[in-house]
Design an enzyme around this catalytic site. Structure first.
Site, short mmCIF file in Angstrom:
data_model
loop_
_atom_site.label_atom_id
_atom_site.label_comp_id
_atom_site.label_asym_id
_atom_site.label_seq_id
_atom_site.Cartn_x
_atom_site.Cartn_y
_atom_site.Cartn_z
N ASP A 132 -1.37 15.89 6.00
CA ASP A 132 -2.12 15.17 4.92
C ASP A 132 -3.29 16.05 4.52
O ASP A 132 -4.59 15.62 5.00
CB ASP A 132 -2.59 13.89 5.66
CG ASP A 132 -3.18 12.96 4.78
OD1 ASP A 132 -3.09 13.32 3.35
OD2 ASP A 132 -3.94 11.79 5.05
N HIS A 146 -7.31 4.19 -4.81
CA HIS A 146 -8.62 4.38 -4.21
C HIS A 146 -8.80 6.22 -4.03
O HIS A 146 -7.93 6.99 -4.03
CB HIS A 146 -8.72 4.02 -2.63
CG HIS A 146 -7.81 4.63 -1.52
ND1 HIS A 146 -7.93 5.89 -1.03
CD2 HIS A 146 -6.84 3.99 -0.96
CE1 HIS A 146 -7.09 6.13 -0.37
NE2 HIS A 146 -6.25 5.06 -0.16
N ASP A 167 -6.23 10.44 -3.03
CA ASP A 167 -7.11 11.34 -2.65
C ASP A 167 -8.36 11.63 -2.94
O ASP A 167 -9.12 10.63 -3.32
CB ASP A 167 -6.34 12.68 -2.66
CG ASP A 167 -5.18 12.78 -1.34
OD1 ASP A 167 -5.13 11.85 -0.56
OD2 ASP A 167 -4.15 13.49 -1.51
N ASN A 171 -8.95 -0.21 7.25
CA ASN A 171 -7.77 0.52 7.45
C ASN A 171 -7.14 0.42 8.87
O ASN A 171 -7.92 0.98 9.71
CB ASN A 171 -7.91 2.20 7.15
CG ASN A 171 -6.68 2.84 7.36
OD1 ASN A 171 -5.65 2.49 7.54
ND2 ASN A 171 -6.84 4.43 7.42
N GLU A 196 -14.20 4.26 5.80
CA GLU A 196 -12.92 4.94 6.67
C GLU A 196 -13.45 4.83 8.10
O GLU A 196 -14.81 5.64 8.33
CB GLU A 196 -12.47 6.26 6.02
CG GLU A 196 -11.44 6.90 6.83
CD GLU A 196 -9.99 6.05 6.97
OE1 GLU A 196 -9.97 4.94 7.50
OE2 GLU A 196 -9.25 6.68 6.47
N TYR A 232 0.79 -1.05 0.13
CA TYR A 232 -0.10 -0.10 0.12
C TYR A 232 0.78 1.32 -0.11
O TYR A 232 1.83 1.10 0.64
CB TYR A 232 -0.92 -0.17 1.14
CG TYR A 232 -1.74 1.16 1.42
CD1 TYR A 232 -2.82 1.48 0.49
CD2 TYR A 232 -1.58 2.29 2.33
CE1 TYR A 232 -3.64 2.58 0.37
CE2 TYR A 232 -2.58 3.28 2.43
CZ TYR A 232 -3.43 3.29 1.52
OH TYR A 232 -4.19 4.67 1.48
N GLU A 280 -11.74 9.31 -2.76
CA GLU A 280 -12.26 9.48 -1.69
C GLU A 280 -13.45 10.48 -1.88
O GLU A 280 -13.47 11.27 -2.67
CB GLU A 280 -11.51 9.72 -0.21
CG GLU A 280 -10.74 11.18 -0.54
CD GLU A 280 -9.75 11.20 0.66
OE1 GLU A 280 -9.59 12.08 1.37
OE2 GLU A 280 -8.73 10.32 0.54
N CYS A 329 -6.78 14.10 7.10
CA CYS A 329 -6.75 12.66 7.34
C CYS A 329 -8.13 12.07 7.72
O CYS A 329 -8.85 12.63 8.55
CB CYS A 329 -5.66 12.71 8.44
SG CYS A 329 -5.59 11.11 9.25
N ARG A 372 -13.46 5.08 -1.63
CA ARG A 372 -13.39 5.24 0.05
C ARG A 372 -14.61 6.32 0.52
O ARG A 372 -14.59 7.34 -0.12
CB ARG A 372 -11.83 5.81 0.57
CG ARG A 372 -11.95 6.22 1.99
CD ARG A 372 -10.48 6.88 2.31
NE ARG A 372 -10.52 8.01 3.26
CZ ARG A 372 -9.44 8.57 3.31
NH1 ARG A 372 -8.32 8.16 3.13
NH2 ARG A 372 -9.57 9.81 4.17
N ASP A 394 -3.18 5.58 -2.73
CA ASP A 394 -3.94 6.78 -2.38
C ASP A 394 -3.93 7.83 -3.16
O ASP A 394 -2.94 8.42 -3.45
CB ASP A 394 -3.43 7.12 -1.01
CG ASP A 394 -4.39 8.14 -0.24
OD1 ASP A 394 -5.31 8.41 -0.87
OD2 ASP A 394 -4.14 8.64 1.02
#
Length: 301
Positions: free
Chosen positions: A62, A116, A91, A213, A191, A48, A118, A126, A161, A89
């Site tokens: 983040d 992924h 975002d 996660n 998440e 990952y 989100e 975060c 996500r 990731d």
């Protein structure tokens, strides 16, 4: 030697195979290519690539400050040295629907196996912090639809996500997951779940695999793979674990050097030169070089 021996297409096919299997798989986070090699050599199924860990390694929070170019370059370096599937990731996709489609293609070209996206607004936060805001379900459906349409390799995994659990509640988050699956998501990433029953509710509600996660110091308890598997989870990530291990050891080591004036007491805790050379297959590079550069004037008279 000289990077991965399998192609990006083969690694994507392997990712699909893992997600379609009946065993839970573990993808620890890699903060650099060497870290990815150690993950593979330890026997894990995949790697990952965390946006939060990458941001932190750049000295940044983040909150969406890193760019697609930076993330893709980082992902390319990691994917290029491992035969394991890599999930990165992405975002919020760095823009609107067309940007998301391009993001998928850039990540495909970088050799990644999946990404992924989100449903947070920009700038994102975060996933285990308070105060997150999410876009409408319709807006996220556009992101996932664009991602699915943008990919050229059908085995590239599109994961959706949702951060809606915190602000909208469990049922609303599940409804979003169903919509994201209908839009083309191959994997659902709920998440900041509160307990195992919430993972189980997602797993029962959608007909695609579920990702858990297991990040430290977050909203979720650190469940075992057996507990997560029993709840219906197929993939578990440990996004920032290796970074935290490394930073903890580095901080301790620096303090010791500062206080004692030498690193001698730290040597037993270090990766040895021999272990490092074995991890990066140093000898194979020497053999390759010797086999290629064997010219001598004597041989050509």
């Amino acid at each position: 030697m000289l990077g991965a021996t399998t192609t990006a297409a083969e690694r994507r096919a392997k990712f699909r195979e893992l997600l379609g299997g009946d065993q839970i798989v573990q993808f620890p986070g890699a903060i650099n290519p060497l870290n990815a090699q150690l993950i593979e050599q330890t026997g894990f199924e995949g790697v990952y690539i965390s946006g939060g860990a990458f941001s932190a390694a750049q000295g940044l929070p983040d909150i969406g400050l890193t760019t697609l170019t930076e993330v893709a370059q980082h992902g390319r370096a990691i994917a290029g040295v491992t035969n394991l599937p890599t999930l990165i990731d992405a975002d919020t996709g760095w823009g609107e629907a067309m940007n998301v489609a391009r993001t998928v293609q850039v990540l495909e070209d970088a050799g990644l196996s999946g990404a992924h996206f989100e449903d947070q607004v920009n700038p994102k936060r975060c996933g285990h912090l308070d105060g997150k805001e999410v876009v409408s379900t319709g807006e996220m459906v556009k992101r996932i639809s664009a991602a699915a349409k943008g990919r050229r390799d059908p085995n590239f995994v599109i994961a959706a996500r949702t951060d809606a659990r915190a602000g909208e509640g469990l049922e609303a988050a599940i409804d979003r997951a169903k919509a994201y699956t209908d839009a083309g998501a191959d994997l659902i990433f709920p998440e900041a779940m509160r307990d195992l029953s919430e993972f189980e509710a997602f797993a029962k509600a959608v007909d695609v695999p579920i990702l858990a996660n297991m990040t430290e110091f977050g909203k979720s308890e650190l469940f075992t793979t057996r507990q997560l598997a029993d709840a219906g989870v197929r993939l578990v990530i440990y996004p920032v674990t290796t970074l935290r291990l490394a930073m903890g050891a580095i901080t301790e080591g620096l303090r010791t050097i500062r206080e004692t004036g030498t690193q001698e007491s730290l040597v037993p805790k270090m990766q040895t030169r021999a272990d490092l050379y074995e991890a990066i297959d140093y000898e194979a590079y020497n053999e390759f070089d010797s086999a290629v550069f064997n010219f001598s004037q004597e041989n050509h008279r």
